[in-house]
Design a protein around this motif. Sequence first.
Motif, mmCIF file in Angstrom:
data_model
loop_
_atom_site.group_PDB
_atom_site.id
_atom_site.type_symbol
_atom_site.label_atom_id
_atom_site.label_comp_id
_atom_site.label_asym_id
_atom_site.label_seq_id
_atom_site.Cartn_x
_atom_site.Cartn_y
_atom_site.Cartn_z
ATOM 1 N N PRO A 174 4.598 7.024 2.310
ATOM 2 C CA PRO A 174 3.465 7.794 2.855
ATOM 3 C C PRO A 174 3.503 9.282 2.536
ATOM 4 N N TYR A 175 4.678 9.804 2.177
ATOM 5 C CA TYR A 175 4.773 11.254 1.899
ATOM 6 C C TYR A 175 3.938 11.666 0.690
ATOM 7 N N TRP A 176 3.550 10.728 -0.177
ATOM 8 C CA TRP A 176 2.704 11.103 -1.317
ATOM 9 C C TRP A 176 1.295 11.488 -0.877
ATOM 10 N N GLU A 177 0.924 11.133 0.362
ATOM 11 C CA GLU A 177 -0.419 11.481 0.832
ATOM 12 C C GLU A 177 -0.632 12.984 0.893
ATOM 13 N N ARG A 235 0.382 4.088 1.277
ATOM 14 C CA ARG A 235 0.481 4.764 2.593
ATOM 15 C C ARG A 235 1.544 4.135 3.485
ATOM 16 N N ASP A 236 1.851 2.844 3.246
ATOM 17 C CA ASP A 236 2.842 2.148 4.066
ATOM 18 C C ASP A 236 4.255 2.303 3.512
ATOM 19 N N TRP A 259 0.830 -1.188 0.000
ATOM 20 C CA TRP A 259 0.000 0.000 0.000
ATOM 21 C C TRP A 259 0.867 1.241 0.000
ATOM 22 N N GLU A 290 -2.963 14.672 -1.510
ATOM 23 C CA GLU A 290 -4.410 14.637 -1.342
ATOM 24 C C GLU A 290 -5.005 16.038 -1.406
ATOM 25 N N PHE A 320 -4.931 8.323 -2.502
ATOM 26 C CA PHE A 320 -3.555 8.237 -2.017
ATOM 27 C C PHE A 320 -3.471 7.426 -0.731
ATOM 28 N N SER A 321 -4.526 7.448 0.061
ATOM 29 C CA SER A 321 -4.535 6.672 1.301
ATOM 30 C C SER A 321 -4.783 5.192 1.028
ATOM 31 N N ARG A 322 -5.542 4.894 -0.010
ATOM 32 C CA ARG A 322 -5.941 3.504 -0.252
ATOM 33 C C ARG A 322 -5.209 2.879 -1.445
ATOM 34 N N GLU A 361 -10.134 9.684 4.471
ATOM 35 C CA GLU A 361 -10.115 8.238 4.692
ATOM 36 C C GLU A 361 -10.455 7.454 3.432
#
Length: 381
Positions: free
Chosen positions: A92-95, A88-89, A86, A98, A111-113, A107
Amino acid sequence: MDWKPWLSRWSAEWIQSSEPADLDPQVLRDRWLGFAPASEEAVAAAEARLGLPLPPSYRDFLLTTDGWRDAGSFVWRMRDTATLGWLRDIEPYWEGWEELSEEEPAESNKFSRGLLISLEADAGILFLDPGDVDESGEWAAYSLFSWMAEPPTRFASFTALMESLYAEFHQMRRPEGETRDSWDAKVEQARLDALAGDADAASAVLAQAEEFGRDRATILLVQLDLLLGREYQASQSFSRLLHQAPEGFFADPLFTEEFLPWLFAEHARSATNYRHSVLQTAMIGERPEIQLAIGEGQARLRRDGPNFGEPAFDQLVRKALDDHAGDADALWRAVRAAMEHWRPRNADHIAPVALLADPALASTLTPERGRALLTRPRGDR
């Protein structure tokens, strides 16, 4: 997608367009940018670890090659079943992107999923969105490169993403082979279709061919876009063309008598202290061939005025301008009647772009009227 033959062709074209020293020895030996196929057990294990079944096209891809090298020009390696994870794991900086995407709850944001499928890329990522699924089970796919300063690009499926990356490879490297030759044949048929009056079908094919770096497609498509009132698209395409124009293009009558007068008119309309015209952008840097064509074109227009094409057509258009000054409807009717005498200047000329260089004619030729000219057979069709 029947992955194996298509990826084999991609591999052959990539290898043919590369220096041997730049290629992985295994790629040279196997003539294959991929790897061994993933086993059903490996794919099932990845799905169990992720907690979701993979979309059909991506699953079939992994069963053909567990990973991939050189997916276009900016993704050097794609993940395999063991390294999928995933977004986000793993990164995670790409979040933070959003905030720049569509307004939606964090949620449920892509980008989170998202499932990260790229491993090594030029400040970018490829990912799949399990929250955006079509009726056949395909997940939407995205590419994002921070240096492009653009929102992520959405594709309907993993297959569509790979097709876009393949087209990008052709646009950047222009390899010889079956794909190039096939698109060149489609471009020629689109030219004939356009002259026969089927502008929409021709435009669709030419837009696809342009994605594969076929310059002739751009030359033809710009003409249709201009007559259909799509000046922004035409300007973008023509700007790219001017920086990689085919040999002899700037001395060709299609450029000197059709495109160049339009470029002068576009410059007069749009150039400001804050925005470059297409002409100004083309002159950035050492471009003596363009500068010479521009200087000669300015002198010719001052001396002779615009040339609208074949003598019979040119004379009728000039007469229409003299007879119907100030009467847009009468001018339009005269130009439409004159089209019977319009002929292409060369094999790449499919529309009377020179009309748009005259302010009175340009204001008369609305997109609807431009379409009316394009949907009638022209030349000898």
